[in-house]
Write a protein that holds these residues in place. Sequence first.
Motif, PDB file in Angstrom:
ATOM      1  N   GLY A 145      37.121  28.282  34.824  1.00  0.00           N
ATOM      2  CA  GLY A 145      37.515  29.668  34.837  1.00  0.00           C
ATOM      3  C   GLY A 145      37.206  30.287  33.352  1.00  0.00           C
ATOM      4  O   GLY A 145      37.500  29.668  32.602  1.00  0.00           O
ATOM      5  N   THR A 167      33.932  30.608  37.572  1.00  0.00           N
ATOM      6  CA  THR A 167      34.345  31.784  38.090  1.00  0.00           C
ATOM      7  C   THR A 167      34.799  32.617  37.215  1.00  0.00           C
ATOM      8  O   THR A 167      35.763  32.094  36.248  1.00  0.00           O
ATOM      9  CB  THR A 167      35.592  31.366  39.027  1.00  0.00           C
ATOM     10  N   PHE A 169      36.998  35.966  36.246  1.00  0.00           N
ATOM     11  CA  PHE A 169      38.349  36.674  36.477  1.00  0.00           C
ATOM     12  C   PHE A 169      38.155  37.719  35.740  1.00  0.00           C
ATOM     13  O   PHE A 169      38.522  37.806  34.527  1.00  0.00           O
ATOM     14  CB  PHE A 169      39.429  35.730  36.429  1.00  0.00           C
ATOM     15  N   GLN A 189      30.443  32.802  40.056  1.00  0.00           N
ATOM     16  CA  GLN A 189      31.523  33.708  40.883  1.00  0.00           C
ATOM     17  C   GLN A 189      32.292  34.793  40.317  1.00  0.00           C
ATOM     18  O   GLN A 189      32.837  34.402  39.224  1.00  0.00           O
ATOM     19  CB  GLN A 189      32.167  32.721  41.817  1.00  0.00           C
ATOM     20  N   GLU A 191      35.629  37.161  40.641  1.00  0.00           N
ATOM     21  CA  GLU A 191      37.040  37.427  41.300  1.00  0.00           C
ATOM     22  C   GLU A 191      37.726  38.506  40.471  1.00  0.00           C
ATOM     23  O   GLU A 191      37.955  38.561  39.459  1.00  0.00           O
ATOM     24  CB  GLU A 191      37.903  36.014  41.241  1.00  0.00           C
ATOM     25  N   THR A 192      37.779  39.557  41.224  1.00  0.00           N
ATOM     26  CA  THR A 192      38.463  40.696  40.740  1.00  0.00           C
ATOM     27  C   THR A 192      39.997  40.980  41.045  1.00  0.00           C
ATOM     28  O   THR A 192      40.663  41.803  40.293  1.00  0.00           O
ATOM     29  CB  THR A 192      38.047  41.884  41.364  1.00  0.00           C
ATOM     30  N   THR A 193      40.728  40.113  41.746  1.00  0.00           N
ATOM     31  CA  THR A 193      41.999  39.988  41.855  1.00  0.00           C
ATOM     32  C   THR A 193      42.624  39.204  40.472  1.00  0.00           C
ATOM     33  O   THR A 193      41.969  37.951  40.114  1.00  0.00           O
ATOM     34  CB  THR A 193      42.470  39.132  43.021  1.00  0.00           C
ATOM     35  N   LEU A 210      47.015  33.912  41.509  1.00  0.00           N
ATOM     36  CA  LEU A 210      46.549  35.523  41.509  1.00  0.00           C
ATOM     37  C   LEU A 210      47.410  36.166  42.237  1.00  0.00           C
ATOM     38  O   LEU A 210      48.561  36.011  42.697  1.00  0.00           O
ATOM     39  CB  LEU A 210      45.153  35.617  42.474  1.00  0.00           C
ATOM     40  N   ARG A 214      47.089  33.916  46.064  1.00  0.00           N
ATOM     41  CA  ARG A 214      46.138  32.934  46.331  1.00  0.00           C
ATOM     42  C   ARG A 214      46.420  31.968  45.040  1.00  0.00           C
ATOM     43  O   ARG A 214      46.563  32.547  43.796  1.00  0.00           O
ATOM     44  CB  ARG A 214      44.685  33.498  46.382  1.00  0.00           C
ATOM     45  N   SER A 216      43.955  29.391  42.662  1.00  0.00           N
ATOM     46  CA  SER A 216      42.619  28.633  42.076  1.00  0.00           C
ATOM     47  C   SER A 216      42.548  27.566  41.364  1.00  0.00           C
ATOM     48  O   SER A 216      43.154  27.564  40.216  1.00  0.00           O
ATOM     49  CB  SER A 216      41.673  29.819  41.644  1.00  0.00           C
TER      50      SER A 216
END
Length: 305
Positions: A145, A167, A169, A189, A191-193, A210, A214, A216
């Motif tokens: 991440g 990913t 974030f 990838q 991830e906007t959250t 998150l 969720r 991750s």
Amino acid sequence: MQTEVIIVGGSFAGLSAALMLARARRDVLVIDAGKPRNRFASHSHGVLGMDGIAGSDLLKTARQQLLDYPSVRWLSGEAVEAAVGADGVQVSLADGTLATARKLLLATGISDQLPDIPGLAERWGSTVLHCPYCHGYEVGGGAIGVLGGVEGAAAKAALLADWGTITFFSQGLPITDDEAASLQQRGVQIETTPVVAVQGEQPQWLELVLADGRHSAQRALFAPALQAMATPLVEQLGCRLVDSPLGVLIDVDAQKQTSVPGVYAAGDASVIGNITLASAEGVRAGVGIHHALVAEDSRPRPTAG
């Protein structure tokens, strides 16, 4: 206590500068509080000829070698005050010790200011990291991440794609069309959250929580750390600061002289880098200070009468 040069900070920049000055047969006092910036990492990587060595072991060896020079003295303690006067510089320690010198080198490093996310600081240097060149190879690939929220974070996510499956974030910071295209091209990838907490038994695993509940799972998280001066001496002396992508740095010239006459700076406080770059900047500062001392010693002195 009187000497020619006081160096505040006994890590890689400070030791490298002290070594140059000791080899020039100059009197040096190193004041060190024993809190190097990389103390949170178990090993240091990317150091030529010493890849994987513990930073504490490297510093221990360097200190032992430095103290073999008879013109070097070492004080373990925290420098809390500094001032420049007509006769040079003066540094006070927390225990009341007072030291004076002709020149002062600030090799005090910086303090990493991490995002205020529960669980992040506890894992700093283990599964929460900042430099891919220092730690990326050891992560070993897989899910990694990259925490956003600061300018330039998207570019770092694209860079880190060479080390694993990334990913990004975004932490609510808008992503430009160009950044999105670059991330897509690099297989990152998005991830906007927002990430609201970090969990996991370090260093085995890491789990990001998150805002929507969720989780991750990641092998590691590369997080931005804004830089702040690690000592009040910089502000006390009035050294000019300059902005950097990660915070502030002390403004220095090619010889590592600050805006305050007689005061120099080297290492993480004046350049964004790593152990190798900090050591190199320390060498530059040590040589610069020696040249300044020689220039002063070469000036004709007034004669009596």
